[in-house]
Design a protein around this motif. Structure first.
Motif, PDB file in Angstrom:
ATOM      1  N   LYS A 173       4.846   8.851 -16.152  1.00  0.00           N
ATOM      2  CA  LYS A 173       4.737   9.662 -14.761  1.00  0.00           C
ATOM      3  C   LYS A 173       3.795   8.660 -13.896  1.00  0.00           C
ATOM      4  CE  LYS A 173       0.687  12.785 -16.067  1.00  0.00           C
ATOM      5  NZ  LYS A 173       0.348  14.201 -16.176  1.00  0.00           N
ATOM      6  N   TYR A 174       3.808   8.917 -12.517  1.00  0.00           N
ATOM      7  CA  TYR A 174       2.864   8.174 -11.693  1.00  0.00           C
ATOM      8  C   TYR A 174       2.889   8.968 -10.330  1.00  0.00           C
ATOM      9  CZ  TYR A 174       7.409   7.103  -9.624  1.00  0.00           C
ATOM     10  OH  TYR A 174       8.708   6.757  -8.792  1.00  0.00           O
ATOM     11  N   GLU A 175       1.890   8.761  -9.753  1.00  0.00           N
ATOM     12  CA  GLU A 175       1.791   9.426  -8.386  1.00  0.00           C
ATOM     13  C   GLU A 175       1.056   8.323  -7.506  1.00  0.00           C
ATOM     14  OE1 GLU A 175      -0.884  12.981  -8.501  1.00  0.00           O
ATOM     15  OE2 GLU A 175      -2.192  12.058  -9.810  1.00  0.00           O
ATOM     16  N   THR A 176       1.152   8.346  -6.156  1.00  0.00           N
ATOM     17  CA  THR A 176       0.342   7.624  -5.185  1.00  0.00           C
ATOM     18  C   THR A 176      -1.063   8.287  -4.856  1.00  0.00           C
ATOM     19  OG1 THR A 176       2.346   6.802  -4.509  1.00  0.00           O
ATOM     20  CG2 THR A 176       0.502   6.525  -3.165  1.00  0.00           C
ATOM     21  N   VAL A 177      -2.127   7.613  -5.220  1.00  0.00           N
ATOM     22  CA  VAL A 177      -3.237   8.448  -4.739  1.00  0.00           C
ATOM     23  C   VAL A 177      -3.884   7.721  -3.204  1.00  0.00           C
ATOM     24  CG1 VAL A 177      -6.019   8.333  -5.505  1.00  0.00           C
ATOM     25  CG2 VAL A 177      -4.150   8.305  -7.113  1.00  0.00           C
ATOM     26  N   SER A 178      -3.759   6.410  -2.820  1.00  0.00           N
ATOM     27  CA  SER A 178      -4.153   6.147  -1.714  1.00  0.00           C
ATOM     28  C   SER A 178      -3.371   4.754  -1.185  1.00  0.00           C
ATOM     29  CB  SER A 178      -5.647   5.843  -1.668  1.00  0.00           C
ATOM     30  OG  SER A 178      -6.179   4.888  -2.511  1.00  0.00           O
ATOM     31  N   VAL A 179      -3.405   4.815   0.084  1.00  0.00           N
ATOM     32  CA  VAL A 179      -2.996   3.458   0.696  1.00  0.00           C
ATOM     33  C   VAL A 179      -3.844   3.112   1.649  1.00  0.00           C
ATOM     34  CG1 VAL A 179      -0.965   2.405   2.119  1.00  0.00           C
ATOM     35  CG2 VAL A 179      -0.438   4.005   0.249  1.00  0.00           C
ATOM     36  N   ARG A 180      -4.344   1.769   1.766  1.00  0.00           N
ATOM     37  CA  ARG A 180      -5.172   1.517   2.769  1.00  0.00           C
ATOM     38  C   ARG A 180      -4.911  -0.074   3.217  1.00  0.00           C
ATOM     39  NH1 ARG A 180      -9.895  -1.262   1.390  1.00  0.00           N
ATOM     40  NH2 ARG A 180     -10.257  -1.660  -1.028  1.00  0.00           N
ATOM     41  N   ALA A 182      -6.151  -4.026   4.649  1.00  0.00           N
ATOM     42  CA  ALA A 182      -7.101  -5.099   4.230  1.00  0.00           C
ATOM     43  C   ALA A 182      -6.829  -6.075   5.045  1.00  0.00           C
ATOM     44  CB  ALA A 182      -7.496  -5.246   2.821  1.00  0.00           C
ATOM     45  N   ASN A 183      -7.871  -7.289   5.156  1.00  0.00           N
ATOM     46  CA  ASN A 183      -7.738  -8.349   5.509  1.00  0.00           C
ATOM     47  C   ASN A 183      -6.994  -8.387   7.152  1.00  0.00           C
ATOM     48  OD1 ASN A 183      -7.922 -11.322   5.444  1.00  0.00           O
ATOM     49  ND2 ASN A 183      -6.062 -11.574   4.569  1.00  0.00           N
ATOM     50  N   MET A 184      -7.728  -7.645   7.938  1.00  0.00           N
ATOM     51  CA  MET A 184      -7.347  -7.587   9.283  1.00  0.00           C
ATOM     52  C   MET A 184      -5.778  -6.786   9.301  1.00  0.00           C
ATOM     53  SD  MET A 184     -10.094  -8.413  11.092  1.00  0.00           S
ATOM     54  CE  MET A 184      -9.238  -8.792  12.665  1.00  0.00           C
ATOM     55  N   GLY A 185      -5.355  -6.057   8.529  1.00  0.00           N
ATOM     56  CA  GLY A 185      -4.079  -5.472   8.414  1.00  0.00           C
ATOM     57  C   GLY A 185      -3.066  -6.366   7.960  1.00  0.00           C
ATOM     58  N   SER A 186      -3.253  -7.533   7.463  1.00  0.00           N
ATOM     59  CA  SER A 186      -2.267  -8.434   6.656  1.00  0.00           C
ATOM     60  C   SER A 186      -1.951  -8.046   5.440  1.00  0.00           C
ATOM     61  CB  SER A 186      -2.862  -9.921   6.772  1.00  0.00           C
ATOM     62  OG  SER A 186      -3.879 -10.012   6.076  1.00  0.00           O
ATOM     63  N   LEU A 187      -2.731  -6.966   4.720  1.00  0.00           N
ATOM     64  CA  LEU A 187      -2.650  -6.794   3.095  1.00  0.00           C
ATOM     65  C   LEU A 187      -2.629  -5.189   3.269  1.00  0.00           C
ATOM     66  CD1 LEU A 187      -4.613  -9.376   1.359  1.00  0.00           C
ATOM     67  CD2 LEU A 187      -2.042  -9.251   1.789  1.00  0.00           C
ATOM     68  N   PHE A 188      -1.942  -4.562   2.320  1.00  0.00           N
ATOM     69  CA  PHE A 188      -1.981  -3.235   1.966  1.00  0.00           C
ATOM     70  C   PHE A 188      -2.588  -3.199   0.492  1.00  0.00           C
ATOM     71  CE2 PHE A 188       1.196  -2.655   5.273  1.00  0.00           C
ATOM     72  CZ  PHE A 188       0.813  -1.629   5.962  1.00  0.00           C
ATOM     73  N   LYS A 189      -3.123  -2.154   0.328  1.00  0.00           N
ATOM     74  CA  LYS A 189      -3.812  -2.006  -0.971  1.00  0.00           C
ATOM     75  C   LYS A 189      -3.490  -0.624  -1.524  1.00  0.00           C
ATOM     76  CE  LYS A 189      -7.920  -4.927  -0.874  1.00  0.00           C
ATOM     77  NZ  LYS A 189      -7.627  -5.775  -2.106  1.00  0.00           N
ATOM     78  N   LEU A 190      -2.653  -0.377  -2.374  1.00  0.00           N
ATOM     79  CA  LEU A 190      -2.084   0.745  -3.119  1.00  0.00           C
ATOM     80  C   LEU A 190      -2.768   1.216  -4.275  1.00  0.00           C
ATOM     81  CD1 LEU A 190       1.719  -0.424  -2.527  1.00  0.00           C
ATOM     82  CD2 LEU A 190       0.257   0.482  -1.056  1.00  0.00           C
ATOM     83  N   THR A 191      -2.983   2.431  -4.439  1.00  0.00           N
ATOM     84  CA  THR A 191      -3.706   2.870  -5.742  1.00  0.00           C
ATOM     85  C   THR A 191      -2.720   4.133  -6.240  1.00  0.00           C
ATOM     86  OG1 THR A 191      -6.033   2.323  -4.897  1.00  0.00           O
ATOM     87  CG2 THR A 191      -5.818   3.785  -6.640  1.00  0.00           C
ATOM     88  N   TYR A 192      -2.685   3.856  -7.502  1.00  0.00           N
ATOM     89  CA  TYR A 192      -1.696   4.867  -8.165  1.00  0.00           C
ATOM     90  C   TYR A 192      -2.372   5.542  -9.492  1.00  0.00           C
ATOM     91  CZ  TYR A 192       1.869   2.589  -5.605  1.00  0.00           C
ATOM     92  OH  TYR A 192       2.968   2.059  -4.838  1.00  0.00           O
ATOM     93  N   ASN A 193      -2.071   6.383  -9.678  1.00  0.00           N
ATOM     94  CA  ASN A 193      -2.463   7.226 -11.331  1.00  0.00           C
ATOM     95  C   ASN A 193      -1.015   7.227 -11.910  1.00  0.00           C
ATOM     96  OD1 ASN A 193      -5.134   7.750 -10.782  1.00  0.00           O
ATOM     97  ND2 ASN A 193      -4.847   9.768 -10.235  1.00  0.00           N
TER      98      ASN A 193
END
Length: 230
Positions: A173-180, A182-193
């Motif tokens: 199983k998996y779930e998305t915890v957060s999306v933010r 980074a680097n002036m909007g050129s990157l996304f950082k995804l966090t999952y459980n």
């Protein structure tokens, strides 16, 4: 013989505690405290300050109870003083709180003069604690499979559903915890459980994710229960 061993050393008419009795109670309480501290330390993460405090706590409680010596008013005042300790300390685990109560109970019995019962009480509870730690009762094996997954992706990669096939392959199983961003909007950082199907496939999982996110940063860590949870 047993009646003598488990009888109190203070008479019902005693108002002043003799020095030999005072020292005997403290000595027994210290031995009990050291024993409980040693049992607690077995297969447990601990700090030196907590173990030292645990070793001294029965003796402290013992002395307090001996000094109260039947005075109801003093007993209420002591109970109030001990209750203030809760507001001067950080929250602890259930095991720490239980061990503190155990040490205080042993010290209270010593302070009442029932040294035989204090030793017997500490031995029974200490052996029970040792056995429970030894067999690792209550351990959740699924915690070995639970992970916190952090993936960095470029801004032009649509993260919605981008890794679903890999999650289906490697996780239960998996779930998305957060999306933010980074680097002036050129990157996304995804966090999952995530809960891995097989912890041994962790490296293969990460390698497949690297192929999908352009070999940007990926981190995976175990999910931990916080210390203030009981």
């Amino acid at each position: 013989m047993l009646n003598t061993l488990f009888s109190g050393i203070f008479s019902s008419t005693t108002e002043t505690i003799a020095v030999p009795q005072f020292l005997l109670c403290i000595a027994v309480a210290l031995v009990i405290g050291i024993f409980l501290a040693a049992v607690y330390s077995y297969k447990t993460k601990y700090t030196k300050s907590f173990v030292v405090t645990l070793a001294l706590l029965p003796a402290v409680v013992c002395v307090v109870i001996m000094m109260v010596n039947g005075n109801v008013g003093a007993g209420v005042a002591v109970a109030g003083a001990f209750s203030l300790v809760r507001f001067r300390s950080v929250p602890g685990t259930a095991k720490e709180i239980g061990t503190i109560f155990l040490a205080m109970g042993a010290g209270l019995i010593c302070g009442m003069g029932y040294l035989g019962y204090a030793v017997l009480f500490s031995l029974i509870l200490g052996i029970a604690m040792f056995i429970l730690n030894k067999v690792n009762i209550g351990a959740d094996k699924r915690l070995e499979q639970d992970r916190i997954l952090k993936i960095t992706i470029p801004e032009d990669l649509n993260y919605t559903g981008a890794f679903d096939d890999l999650f289906e392959k490697y996780t239960e199983k998996y779930e998305t915890v957060s999306v933010r961003t980074a680097n002036m909007g050129s990157l996304f950082k995804l966090t999952y459980n995530v809960t891995l199907k097989n912890p041994n496939d962790e490296k293969d999982f990460i390698d497949d994710l690297r192929c999908r996110n352009g070999n940007l940063e990926i981190s995976m860590a175990r999910q931990e229960i916080t210390n203030n949870e009981l």
